[in-house]
Motif scaffolding. Sequence first.
Motif, PDB file in Angstrom:
ATOM      1  N   PHE A 155       0.828  -1.209   0.000  1.00 24.79           N
ATOM      2  CA  PHE A 155       0.000   0.000   0.000  1.00 24.79           C
ATOM      3  C   PHE A 155       0.862   1.258   0.000  1.00 24.79           C
ATOM      4  O   PHE A 155       0.555   2.234  -0.677  1.00 24.79           O
ATOM      5  CB  PHE A 155      -0.961   0.000   1.193  1.00 24.79           C
ATOM      6  CG  PHE A 155      -2.186  -0.845   0.948  1.00 24.79           C
ATOM      7  CD1 PHE A 155      -3.299  -0.297   0.330  1.00 24.79           C
ATOM      8  CD2 PHE A 155      -2.214  -2.185   1.296  1.00 24.79           C
ATOM      9  CE1 PHE A 155      -4.438  -1.069   0.073  1.00 24.79           C
ATOM     10  CE2 PHE A 155      -3.339  -2.966   1.047  1.00 24.79           C
ATOM     11  CZ  PHE A 155      -4.457  -2.407   0.434  1.00 24.79           C
ATOM     12  N   ALA A 156       1.949   1.216   0.756  1.00 23.44           N
ATOM     13  CA  ALA A 156       2.804   2.405   0.868  1.00 23.44           C
ATOM     14  C   ALA A 156       3.507   2.705  -0.453  1.00 23.44           C
ATOM     15  O   ALA A 156       3.599   3.862  -0.881  1.00 23.44           O
ATOM     16  CB  ALA A 156       3.825   2.203   1.983  1.00 23.44           C
ATOM     17  N   VAL A 158       0.247   9.449  -5.523  1.00 21.65           N
ATOM     18  CA  VAL A 158      -0.162  10.779  -5.040  1.00 21.65           C
ATOM     19  C   VAL A 158       0.454  11.933  -5.822  1.00 21.65           C
ATOM     20  O   VAL A 158      -0.072  13.044  -5.776  1.00 21.65           O
ATOM     21  CB  VAL A 158       0.129  10.978  -3.524  1.00 21.65           C
ATOM     22  CG1 VAL A 158      -0.690  10.009  -2.679  1.00 21.65           C
ATOM     23  CG2 VAL A 158       1.610  10.898  -3.217  1.00 21.65           C
ATOM     24  N   GLY A 159       1.533  11.665  -6.540  1.00 21.12           N
ATOM     25  CA  GLY A 159       2.206  12.740  -7.284  1.00 21.12           C
ATOM     26  C   GLY A 159       1.280  13.510  -8.200  1.00 21.12           C
ATOM     27  O   GLY A 159       1.458  14.710  -8.398  1.00 21.12           O
ATOM     28  N   TYR A 178      -7.416   9.903  -0.587  1.00 22.09           N
ATOM     29  CA  TYR A 178      -6.916   8.619  -1.101  1.00 22.09           C
ATOM     30  C   TYR A 178      -6.149   7.868  -0.005  1.00 22.09           C
ATOM     31  O   TYR A 178      -6.325   6.664   0.180  1.00 22.09           O
ATOM     32  CB  TYR A 178      -6.019   8.910  -2.314  1.00 22.09           C
ATOM     33  CG  TYR A 178      -5.166   7.764  -2.785  1.00 22.09           C
ATOM     34  CD1 TYR A 178      -5.675   6.805  -3.663  1.00 22.09           C
ATOM     35  CD2 TYR A 178      -3.835   7.640  -2.376  1.00 22.09           C
ATOM     36  CE1 TYR A 178      -4.880   5.758  -4.101  1.00 22.09           C
ATOM     37  CE2 TYR A 178      -3.040   6.598  -2.812  1.00 22.09           C
ATOM     38  CZ  TYR A 178      -3.571   5.659  -3.688  1.00 22.09           C
ATOM     39  OH  TYR A 178      -2.785   4.621  -4.110  1.00 22.09           O
ATOM     40  N   LEU A 179      -5.316   8.597   0.738  1.00 24.27           N
ATOM     41  CA  LEU A 179      -4.482   7.931   1.753  1.00 24.27           C
ATOM     42  C   LEU A 179      -5.328   7.405   2.917  1.00 24.27           C
ATOM     43  O   LEU A 179      -5.018   6.342   3.479  1.00 24.27           O
ATOM     44  CB  LEU A 179      -3.385   8.881   2.246  1.00 24.27           C
ATOM     45  CG  LEU A 179      -2.337   9.208   1.168  1.00 24.27           C
ATOM     46  CD1 LEU A 179      -1.439  10.361   1.607  1.00 24.27           C
ATOM     47  CD2 LEU A 179      -1.493   7.993   0.816  1.00 24.27           C
ATOM     48  N   THR A 207      -4.190  16.376  -6.303  1.00 28.16           N
ATOM     49  CA  THR A 207      -4.161  17.578  -5.480  1.00 28.16           C
ATOM     50  C   THR A 207      -3.958  17.131  -4.026  1.00 28.16           C
ATOM     51  O   THR A 207      -4.114  15.944  -3.692  1.00 28.16           O
ATOM     52  CB  THR A 207      -5.505  18.328  -5.558  1.00 28.16           C
ATOM     53  OG1 THR A 207      -6.519  17.473  -5.003  1.00 28.16           O
ATOM     54  CG2 THR A 207      -5.861  18.698  -6.989  1.00 28.16           C
ATOM     55  N   TYR A 208      -3.683  18.086  -3.153  1.00 32.87           N
ATOM     56  CA  TYR A 208      -3.488  17.734  -1.743  1.00 32.87           C
ATOM     57  C   TYR A 208      -4.737  17.061  -1.179  1.00 32.87           C
ATOM     58  O   TYR A 208      -4.662  16.029  -0.517  1.00 32.87           O
ATOM     59  CB  TYR A 208      -3.125  18.979  -0.910  1.00 32.87           C
ATOM     60  CG  TYR A 208      -2.648  18.591   0.472  1.00 32.87           C
ATOM     61  CD1 TYR A 208      -1.291  18.463   0.734  1.00 32.87           C
ATOM     62  CD2 TYR A 208      -3.551  18.287   1.491  1.00 32.87           C
ATOM     63  CE1 TYR A 208      -0.844  18.039   1.971  1.00 32.87           C
ATOM     64  CE2 TYR A 208      -3.121  17.868   2.727  1.00 32.87           C
ATOM     65  CZ  TYR A 208      -1.766  17.759   2.963  1.00 32.87           C
ATOM     66  OH  TYR A 208      -1.324  17.330   4.191  1.00 32.87           O
ATOM     67  N   ASP A 209      -5.894  17.655  -1.446  1.00 34.53           N
ATOM     68  CA  ASP A 209      -7.135  17.095  -0.889  1.00 34.53           C
ATOM     69  C   ASP A 209      -7.414  15.694  -1.425  1.00 34.53           C
ATOM     70  O   ASP A 209      -7.853  14.810  -0.708  1.00 34.53           O
ATOM     71  CB  ASP A 209      -8.332  18.015  -1.178  1.00 34.53           C
ATOM     72  CG  ASP A 209      -8.364  19.210  -0.222  1.00 34.53           C
ATOM     73  OD1 ASP A 209      -7.594  19.197   0.762  1.00 34.53           O
ATOM     74  OD2 ASP A 209      -9.138  20.148  -0.477  1.00 34.53           O
TER      75      ASP A 209
END
Length: 284
Positions: free
Chosen positions: A217-218, A225-226, A236-237, A229-231
């Motif tokens: 998962f990591a 995530v690259g 997602y995380l 957007t931040y949100d």
Amino acid sequence: MSETENEADTVTFTVDHGIAWVYFSRPAKRNAMSPKLNRRMMAVLDELEFREDVGVVVLGGEGSAWSAGMDLKEYFRETEANGLRGVRKSQSESYGWFRRLRWFQKPTIAMVNGWCFGGGFGPLFGCDLAITADEAKFGLSEINWGILPGGGVTKVVVDLLPMRDAMWLTLTGELIDGKQAAAMRLVNESVPLDRLKARTEDVARMLLEKNPVTLKFAKDAVRRVGLMTYDEAEDYLVRMQEACNFHDKTEGRKEGIRQFIDEKSYKPGLGAYDKSRAAAATEG
Ligand code: ACO
């Protein structure tokens, strides 16, 4: 050679104490990636992906090369002679295993012993970590024979490197050695060739100590995530951690907290919890 070469011999592997050591095995051709090698590599990855005795995959090269990139004769000239159908087939075979590597179930380490050219940057990027020999040489030689770095390679260097470095390698075709590759962050580390295997094994063993469900998962999260957007990434995380909790039948995170807070048997800041006891607790 293409007529007589046995497909099964183009990639070899052994599994030893949780580590699958996979090798490009066309040393006489500097491990250039031919259609046979690409098909064989996909079959090997298929075989290793869910084997319980495999926790980490290392990709190395036999002889003086890691990989001299795509095979100019067998991958380009001979498939082009078969028309668009031939070209698309060989592209899907090579891109297919590069993609498979990027999202592989187990963590992967590129162990770059020597030449790494052009298309070789595909599997280099596909591997999660990369350790190289100081003596290795990396180059985008495409410009030297008249093509652009395709097959995702331009994307690889733009994702991994600052624009000036990506542009330099692309336009000049100049070689960099292992130390320069590490300074540029094309790879994680560079060590003398005679220490390459030992250092790679150290890193693999460090990964083998971690929770294998969380590793998958990591590593996927780092790749995904690259582009968010931040949100989006935050959301997602959260979902990925919840999915990870569901898939980790050992409830590793709870055991990790228990061994630290209740048992005081390890410190998470300094190393991993003893996952063998988490598994035993779940089975018992
Ligand atoms: N494709 C096909 N054959 C290759 C390749 C390749 N990419 N690389 C090496 N070979 C073959 C050579 O033709 C030679 O075959 P032969 O023994 O039948 O004549 C054999 O491997 C050994 O190669 P040498 O050039 O003799 O080996 P040397 O150690 O002197 O040089 C080097 C190694 C620098 C890697 C050189 O072979 C080379 O420049 N190869 C091409 C690198 C390259 O440009 N790759 C393509 C990148 S672009 C892409 O991947 C899309």
